[in-house]
Scaffold this motif. Structure first.
Motif, PDB file in Angstrom:
ATOM      1  N   GLU A   1     -37.087 -58.649 -48.887  1.00  0.00           N
ATOM      2  CA  GLU A   1     -35.986 -58.154 -49.704  1.00  0.00           C
ATOM      3  C   GLU A   1     -36.439 -58.061 -51.156  1.00  0.00           C
ATOM      4  OE1 GLU A   1     -32.979 -61.113 -50.057  1.00  0.00           O
ATOM      5  OE2 GLU A   1     -34.397 -62.522 -50.899  1.00  0.00           O
TER       6      GLU A   1
ATOM      7  N   PRO B   1     -29.823 -63.034 -55.375  1.00  0.00           N
ATOM      8  CA  PRO B   1     -28.530 -63.511 -54.877  1.00  0.00           C
ATOM      9  C   PRO B   1     -27.373 -62.934 -55.685  1.00  0.00           C
ATOM     10  CG  PRO B   1     -29.518 -65.149 -56.284  1.00  0.00           C
ATOM     11  CD  PRO B   1     -30.514 -64.030 -56.195  1.00  0.00           C
TER      12      PRO B   1
ATOM     13  N   GLN C   1     -17.935 -72.750 -57.495  1.00  0.00           N
ATOM     14  CA  GLN C   1     -18.717 -73.244 -56.352  1.00  0.00           C
ATOM     15  C   GLN C   1     -18.061 -72.834 -55.033  1.00  0.00           C
ATOM     16  OE1 GLN C   1     -21.651 -74.386 -56.365  1.00  0.00           O
ATOM     17  NE2 GLN C   1     -22.027 -76.078 -57.784  1.00  0.00           N
TER      18      GLN C   1
ATOM     19  N   ALA D   1     -19.728 -70.739 -52.027  1.00  0.00           N
ATOM     20  CA  ALA D   1     -19.745 -71.310 -50.686  1.00  0.00           C
ATOM     21  C   ALA D   1     -19.145 -70.327 -49.674  1.00  0.00           C
ATOM     22  CB  ALA D   1     -18.984 -72.636 -50.667  1.00  0.00           C
TER      23      ALA D   1
ATOM     24  N   ARG E   1     -21.690 -67.582 -48.983  1.00  0.00           N
ATOM     25  CA  ARG E   1     -22.773 -68.079 -48.120  1.00  0.00           C
ATOM     26  C   ARG E   1     -22.298 -68.208 -46.680  1.00  0.00           C
ATOM     27  NH1 ARG E   1     -23.353 -72.756 -52.114  1.00  0.00           N
ATOM     28  NH2 ARG E   1     -24.444 -71.739 -53.852  1.00  0.00           N
TER      29      ARG E   1
ATOM     30  N   GLY F   1     -22.738 -65.368 -44.823  1.00  0.00           N
ATOM     31  CA  GLY F   1     -24.130 -64.934 -44.651  1.00  0.00           C
ATOM     32  C   GLY F   1     -24.702 -64.236 -45.872  1.00  0.00           C
TER      33      GLY F   1
ATOM     34  N   ARG G   1     -26.282 -64.271 -49.635  1.00  0.00           N
ATOM     35  CA  ARG G   1     -26.995 -65.143 -50.561  1.00  0.00           C
ATOM     36  C   ARG G   1     -26.225 -65.204 -51.884  1.00  0.00           C
ATOM     37  NH1 ARG G   1     -32.998 -64.668 -53.332  1.00  0.00           N
ATOM     38  NH2 ARG G   1     -33.275 -66.916 -53.459  1.00  0.00           N
ATOM     39  N   ALA G   2     -25.898 -66.393 -52.319  1.00  0.00           N
ATOM     40  CA  ALA G   2     -25.062 -66.511 -53.519  1.00  0.00           C
ATOM     41  C   ALA G   2     -25.344 -67.795 -54.266  1.00  0.00           C
ATOM     42  CB  ALA G   2     -23.583 -66.465 -53.127  1.00  0.00           C
ATOM     43  N   GLU G   3     -25.135 -67.754 -55.581  1.00  0.00           N
ATOM     44  CA  GLU G   3     -25.324 -68.952 -56.397  1.00  0.00           C
ATOM     45  C   GLU G   3     -24.396 -68.902 -57.601  1.00  0.00           C
ATOM     46  OE1 GLU G   3     -29.547 -68.419 -57.476  1.00  0.00           O
ATOM     47  OE2 GLU G   3     -28.808 -67.804 -59.443  1.00  0.00           O
ATOM     48  N   VAL G   4     -24.066 -70.090 -58.112  1.00  0.00           N
ATOM     49  CA  VAL G   4     -23.285 -70.211 -59.341  1.00  0.00           C
ATOM     50  C   VAL G   4     -24.256 -70.348 -60.503  1.00  0.00           C
ATOM     51  CG1 VAL G   4     -21.651 -71.678 -60.592  1.00  0.00           C
ATOM     52  CG2 VAL G   4     -21.380 -71.319 -58.119  1.00  0.00           C
ATOM     53  N   TYR G   5     -23.936 -69.738 -61.639  1.00  0.00           N
ATOM     54  CA  TYR G   5     -24.753 -69.914 -62.840  1.00  0.00           C
ATOM     55  C   TYR G   5     -24.637 -71.366 -63.297  1.00  0.00           C
ATOM     56  CZ  TYR G   5     -26.527 -69.453 -67.580  1.00  0.00           C
ATOM     57  OH  TYR G   5     -27.246 -69.613 -68.733  1.00  0.00           O
TER      58      TYR G   5
ATOM     59  N   ARG H   1     -32.664 -62.546 -62.164  1.00  0.00           N
ATOM     60  CA  ARG H   1     -32.609 -62.937 -60.759  1.00  0.00           C
ATOM     61  C   ARG H   1     -32.575 -61.726 -59.842  1.00  0.00           C
ATOM     62  NH1 ARG H   1     -33.913 -66.088 -58.306  1.00  0.00           N
ATOM     63  NH2 ARG H   1     -32.296 -67.077 -57.113  1.00  0.00           N
TER      64      ARG H   1
END
Lengths: 493, 493
Positions: A380, A384, A399, A403, A406, A409, A411-415, A432
């Motif tokens: 890829e 995220p 968060q 969650a 995710r 399925g 892809r994820a994130e919090v700063y 990113r």
């Protein structure tokens, strides 16, 4: 504990010379490629083997009794002396995957299934002078069959190599696996009446075929020739009659395998070893045919000379035939990405017994470079989804969004940096490679909505845009909080 | 090249002491497990990082100026001296994955996204005395967030760890991730009026909680106690009043996180750092809740003491709670498989700047052992279909059968040893764990059929059975040659 800490200079934050790190996609792309190769090898009955990175120098066979440190070419060190005993063993990092295979085949000869098919993938280390693109740690990917004298093992390895190249994405027609045989060359040399102490010389000249062509090699085998600079290069001193079968060997490739092996049969004359070599190639060709491997994938080609000096029977080379642009923008063929052949001395050093073996080694970095050049590296390119933080006190809410994504399925994130400067968060999302950013300020929270920002669409927005400018972009959509996952899915396609 | 070859003794075919090889399922099972963990880490926004195995000793931070060789605990060697320059650098194999992360975070601080979430999986090396089950090369699997002071990073790591354990097959209820906080302990020590030079002593006694219980620790913190052998162990010398908040801290776990943090709030009294620690745990608990991570998966538990001496904030430990049988057949809890926490000094050595970081490290070998104990290691246990060789001249036909099976996605191989002794072929198939053997002699070839032998069904047949006995077995079916793939598929289910 921390005494004298202040007096010590700070260490340099650097990889040692000739070493490097692999980040993100570098790691993933190689993994994807090697996983595909492993799948093919596994299906052909090959088992994975992962030997220790460290071997005794003795087992590696690099022990040089006349030097203090046996580290010519390898990274080596001496174990602590055993108290009351002698000096400690010299240990070293493996420099390839074949020497450890030899040690394993000898050490476990009573336990391993025999013949033993194994594949190995992993780093090896060379204590050499690093240069541009030349590293002292790099990956190898090998497959070998130990304990089979049958050319069926060679045919299988070549078929498997072709299958592996296609599995990683190289199209049929973009590669060719070529097979030659050292025995055929031996037969030709025998027929030509070349003395044994001349054969290395002859091999060296044959190796120049690509550069100087048939006539050049002809001259070099006989009386010599002038090179481009005008300097005269001495010939090996063969007669024209002696040179003839060698030249016939090198140019024996016909329209198909049948024609090629017929030409070779003429070139080897009455030589027994030569005839054996031609018979082997004929058998390999027949096996490939029934295995459904056509000659546009694997072919008998006596012009393969690399490895003829090392291997004892069939020799293989895989070449990518498509053109790429080199550093200077010139078109050139990509060239060799794998090589191998049959060798008999594998475990002899350890046991005194000759054990036949045959194998192939893929140049991992070269093949990966080829895939990248063709846009086939497969990993890829997208980062995220980044959930931004407008309100430090509602970190739990952010968060929860990550969650949820995710769990779907995605892809994820919090700063997680200091959220004060929103521009920094957008710069971060950019770094990113995030395809989507999620934004929820106090007013959105009250209204039960979130802003979903398509960063690919909105790529032109400068990272310094104010929050208001940012919000006015058409690439940004406001959706109800419970529609978050659906909207992100829509954007990701 | 080969001079004096005969005079040299043969090298020993042995791995160096404390090193080992991994064969077949050993490799595959670990790979399957790590791939599943990587998938979870990736989905949480963590990027893979693969640093070089070799670092400068200086960067690793193991340089001891008072010894000739800075190899205490690491495998180290000195580079060749640079001609005309000084002596060469000392290099060493990395002993963990955190030291290289520190070097990378300092070296690439201007290029990496910050905060930087990364995961790393790979071997590390320790120059220690090997023992049973203790190797000098082993795998680590780490995930860390560098550059975030937010406890959201800690909450995320703990949630991710729980998700990873479930992803590799550990059922909910069979594991628990426990969280403590060094700051809370600091607050308790402050409130108890424990002098700074006593705190290491106190930590040592707390560490014995599992062994000696509440009353034991109470005695050890104050006036001392007799151990089992009757010997008197001196106490730290605290008063009962001083010991009280420490004991309250260790036993603060309540029915739920809310009760636990309330107990802790009492234990830390008016301590500012202690209150900060309790606030952090409260925030972490709140975040885990909204992330859908219940307290039966991740829980605040002040009895976690491992790592309290090393980490500076939240501390994590993952334990498997199911029972296994130990070497002596006794039931015991499996115990810890991962640990981590928050630390601030990561890149300070290099840059002088404190950078907050938090992370987790999974004990790869222990977790894999747990999966094996539960029958969850996941890799196939079956070998390839083995096509036997009844007629050496028809090797091509056998290769064609194997190729057909592979094209149908079935793992298959032709027997490549000396085919003369059919019993050896069956022994080989047995050693390979083959589920099916294919047999086609001359008469079957003429009749256009093959024998397909179900080896699982026929497992009881002795390897020495004659061909006739073998053929009479009900586990063997004769099918038309073009029905080969279908019949093998039927048997494999």
């Amino acid at each position: 504990m921390a005494k004298d800490k202040k007096k010590q200079p700070r260490p340099k934050a650097e990889t040692p010379k000739g070493f490097r790190d692999y980040f993100g996609a570098d790691v993933t792309e190689r993994k994807v490629m090697l996983d595909r190769i492993a799948e093919i090898y596994h299906r052909h009955g090959f088992d994975p083997l992962e030997t220790s990175a460290v071997e005794t120098v003795e087992a590696l066979g690099k022990f040089l009794p006349d030097v203090d440190r046996p580290n010519a070419g390898v990274f080596a060190w001496q174990e602590e002396a055993v108290p009351g005993g002698g000096s400690g063993d010299w240990l070293a990092l493996r420099y390839d995957l074949t020497a450890p295979l030899a040690r394993v085949a000898a050490q476990f000869r009573n336990d391993l299934p025999m013949p033993y098919r194994r594949f190995a993938m992993g780093p090896v280390w060379r204590n050499e002078k690093p240069g541009p693109g030349r590293f002292r740690q790099f990956y190898q990917c090998d497959a070998d069959t130990v304990g089979s004298a049958s050319v069926a093992a060679d045919a299988e390895i070549c078929a498997m190599l072709a299958n592996a190249l296609e599995a990683v994405g190289i199209a049929r027609g973009d590669y060719i696996v070529r097979i030659n045989n050292r025995k055929v060359l031996n037969g030709v040399l025998e027929t030509a009446g070349v003395a044994e102490d001349q054969s290395d010389d002859v091999l060296r000249q044959i190796d120049k075929f690509d550069k100087v062509g048939r006539d050049g090699v002809s001259a070099l085998l006989t009386s010599g020739r002038k090179d481009e600079s005008g300097a005269f290069i001495d010939g090996v001193g063969l007669s024209e009659t002696q040179a003839a079968p060698i030249l016939a060997f090198m140019t024996a490739k016909g329209d198909d395998n049948a024609a090629t092996t017929e030409n070779l049969r003429v070139a080897v004359g009455n030589s027994e070893i030569g005839t054996e070599g031609v018979d082997e190639l004929t058998q390999i060709a027949a096996m490939l045919k029934v295995m459904g491997i056509d000659e546009d994938r694997v072919v008998i080609d006596p012009s393969v000379v690399r490895g003829l000096g090392y291997y004892t029977g069939p020799v293989f080379e895989a070449e990518l035939t498509f053109e790429i642009l080199d550093d200077k923008g010139r078109k050139r063929q990509f060239g060799s990405v794998a090589g191998g052949g049959r060798y008999d001395g594998l475990v002899e050093r350890f046991t005194g017994q000759k054990v036949p073996a045959t194998g192939i080694s893929i140049g991992v970095d070269r093949l990966l470079a080829a895939l990248r050049a063709k846009g086939l590296a497969g990993a890829e390119t997208s980062g995220p989804v980044v959930v931004t933080v407008m309100d430090r006190d509602r970190m739990a809410d952010y968060q929860a969004m990550a969650a949820e994504l995710r769990a779907a399925g995605i892809r994820a994130e919090v700063y997680l940096g200091n959220p004060k400067n929103f521009g920094n968060q957008l710069k971060y999302a950019d770094k990113r490679g995030a395809p989507v950013a999620i934004i929820q300020g106090a007013d959105e929270a009250v209204r039960g909505v979130v802003q979903v920002k398509d960063l690919v669409l909105g790529a032109k927005i400068a990272a310094e845009a104010s929050l208001d400018e940012w919000k006015s972009q058409p690439a940004q959509t406001e959706v109800p909080r419970n529609g978050l996952v659906a909207e992100v899915r829509r954007i990701l396609g």
